[in-house]
Design an enzyme around this catalytic site. Sequence first.
Site, mmCIF file in Angstrom:
data_model
loop_
_atom_site.group_PDB
_atom_site.id
_atom_site.type_symbol
_atom_site.label_atom_id
_atom_site.label_comp_id
_atom_site.label_asym_id
_atom_site.label_seq_id
_atom_site.Cartn_x
_atom_site.Cartn_y
_atom_site.Cartn_z
ATOM 1 N N GLY A 10 -4.720 48.329 -106.584
ATOM 2 C CA GLY A 10 -5.482 48.428 -105.328
ATOM 3 C C GLY A 10 -4.690 49.164 -104.259
ATOM 4 N N ARG A 71 -6.074 51.642 -112.281
ATOM 5 C CA ARG A 71 -5.599 50.505 -113.075
ATOM 6 C C ARG A 71 -5.692 50.976 -114.522
ATOM 7 N NH1 ARG A 71 -9.027 47.207 -109.204
ATOM 8 N NH2 ARG A 71 -7.518 46.354 -107.742
ATOM 9 N N ASP A 102 1.920 43.038 -108.970
ATOM 10 C CA ASP A 102 2.772 42.597 -110.078
ATOM 11 C C ASP A 102 2.268 43.075 -111.442
ATOM 12 O OD1 ASP A 102 0.744 40.794 -110.013
ATOM 13 O OD2 ASP A 102 2.007 39.005 -110.080
ATOM 14 N N THR A 125 -0.073 45.274 -101.457
ATOM 15 C CA THR A 125 -1.426 44.767 -101.664
ATOM 16 C C THR A 125 -1.870 44.009 -100.425
ATOM 17 O OG1 THR A 125 -2.785 43.118 -102.812
ATOM 18 C CG2 THR A 125 -0.418 42.784 -102.953
ATOM 19 N N ASP A 127 -3.595 41.537 -100.429
ATOM 20 C CA ASP A 127 -3.749 40.108 -100.755
ATOM 21 C C ASP A 127 -2.545 39.253 -100.333
ATOM 22 O OD1 ASP A 127 -6.031 41.052 -101.931
ATOM 23 O OD2 ASP A 127 -5.281 40.925 -103.981
ATOM 24 N N ASP A 129 -0.026 38.318 -102.098
ATOM 25 C CA ASP A 129 0.060 37.245 -103.095
ATOM 26 C C ASP A 129 1.171 37.464 -104.118
ATOM 27 O OD1 ASP A 129 -1.004 39.414 -104.404
ATOM 28 O OD2 ASP A 129 -2.630 38.317 -105.364
ATOM 29 N N ARG A 171 -8.370 37.996 -103.634
ATOM 30 C CA ARG A 171 -8.409 37.397 -104.977
ATOM 31 C C ARG A 171 -8.277 35.889 -104.873
ATOM 32 N NH1 ARG A 171 -8.313 41.385 -108.852
ATOM 33 N NH2 ARG A 171 -7.284 43.293 -108.219
HETATM 34 O O1 F6P Z 1 -6.076 43.352 -104.855
HETATM 35 C C1 F6P Z 1 -6.732 43.956 -103.812
HETATM 36 C C2 F6P Z 1 -8.212 43.681 -103.850
HETATM 37 O O2 F6P Z 1 -8.819 44.379 -102.783
HETATM 38 C C3 F6P Z 1 -8.598 42.203 -103.850
HETATM 39 O O3 F6P Z 1 -8.522 41.631 -102.574
HETATM 40 C C4 F6P Z 1 -9.984 42.265 -104.407
HETATM 41 O O4 F6P Z 1 -10.353 41.055 -105.032
HETATM 42 C C5 F6P Z 1 -9.880 43.367 -105.427
HETATM 43 O O5 F6P Z 1 -8.768 44.171 -105.059
HETATM 44 C C6 F6P Z 1 -11.084 44.267 -105.505
HETATM 45 O O6 F6P Z 1 -10.889 45.114 -106.574
HETATM 46 P P1 F6P Z 1 -11.758 46.429 -106.835
HETATM 47 O O7 F6P Z 1 -11.304 47.445 -105.838
HETATM 48 O O8 F6P Z 1 -11.449 46.795 -108.216
HETATM 49 O O9 F6P Z 1 -13.193 46.038 -106.595
#
Ligand code: F6P
Length: 320
Positions: A10, A71, A102, A125, A127, A129, A171
Amino acid sequence: MNIAIFTSGGDCAGMNPAIKTFVEECYTREIIPYLIYDGLEGLIDDNIKKASHCDVSGIIYRGGTILRSSRSKRFFEKEHRARAYENLKSKGIEKLIVLGGDGSFRALDIFYHDFGIDFIGIPSTIDNDIYGTDYCLGVDTALNVIRQAIDDIRDTASSFKRAFVIETMGRECGYLALVSALTCGAEVCIIPELEFNLQTLGDRLKDDVKKGRNYAIAITAEGSNMSEKIEAWFENEIGLESRITKLGHIQRGGNPSVFDRLIASEFVINALDQLSKMSNNHHTIVYKNGSFDFIDIDTVSSGTYTIKPELLKMGQALCR
Ligand code: F6P
């Protein structure tokens, strides 16, 4: 020495200032900087380019990442990692800096054990986290984006006498929701880390409504999965018309805050120092109690981030 940087997983604000510092610092230190585009996918597909100052001029204020991100599932297959290694070897790149989470650090740790390519991971990130660090790049900007959204929603909530449930990303982690609730004056905050009690919370809010409260703000973390339930609870139990706003990917955008620009540079400078001085790096740089340190990926991956108890204690007043 040749070192490459890339962004993975992300995206978040602060990545561009980090990339800019990387290129400029490398030239100052007579290191040849390389840019890998499209994350681990670009590493496999040889989307790798020697960096010039032009590549990073005018990017410091921009959100997201000029290197783009991905990813990658392919990187977990050895044949693709072998291609990635050949791509680096052909350019004499011996070390990497990765801005990501991570999952990306774990992938590079496998790569390190396969081919001995040193790397430092910079926790990046929204998050917040990642185990071992108090702060991940991008969090301050995301919090400010959320703050602006909550302030704006408060205008309509108060004008229309409504309750709003505002859902943040994160998340499984409730950090963004908790800090936003505490700093934006929310009445309710629901996060995975805190048990809530809708009975006592409801009694308190109903009492407030009797005394004249005619709107309310609840912040929910996506990991709590409670937004719809809280919306119905406002309507049926508290007697306030209610709406949900899921903030979504807007939280990943925005111009990096001053804090994120500065800490991006500090992360990169410390990572370059470590890569220049030491070998056998397969570590994450962490920001802990106001200073920088390095911890190995196994420790980062096996630990679980926890929000500091003082903040959780403050949040208890908003969920029970
Ligand atoms: O990890 C960052 C994040 O934005 C989270 O807060 C969220 O759950 C996820 O990525 C969303 O992922 P995507 O961009 O694949 O929808």
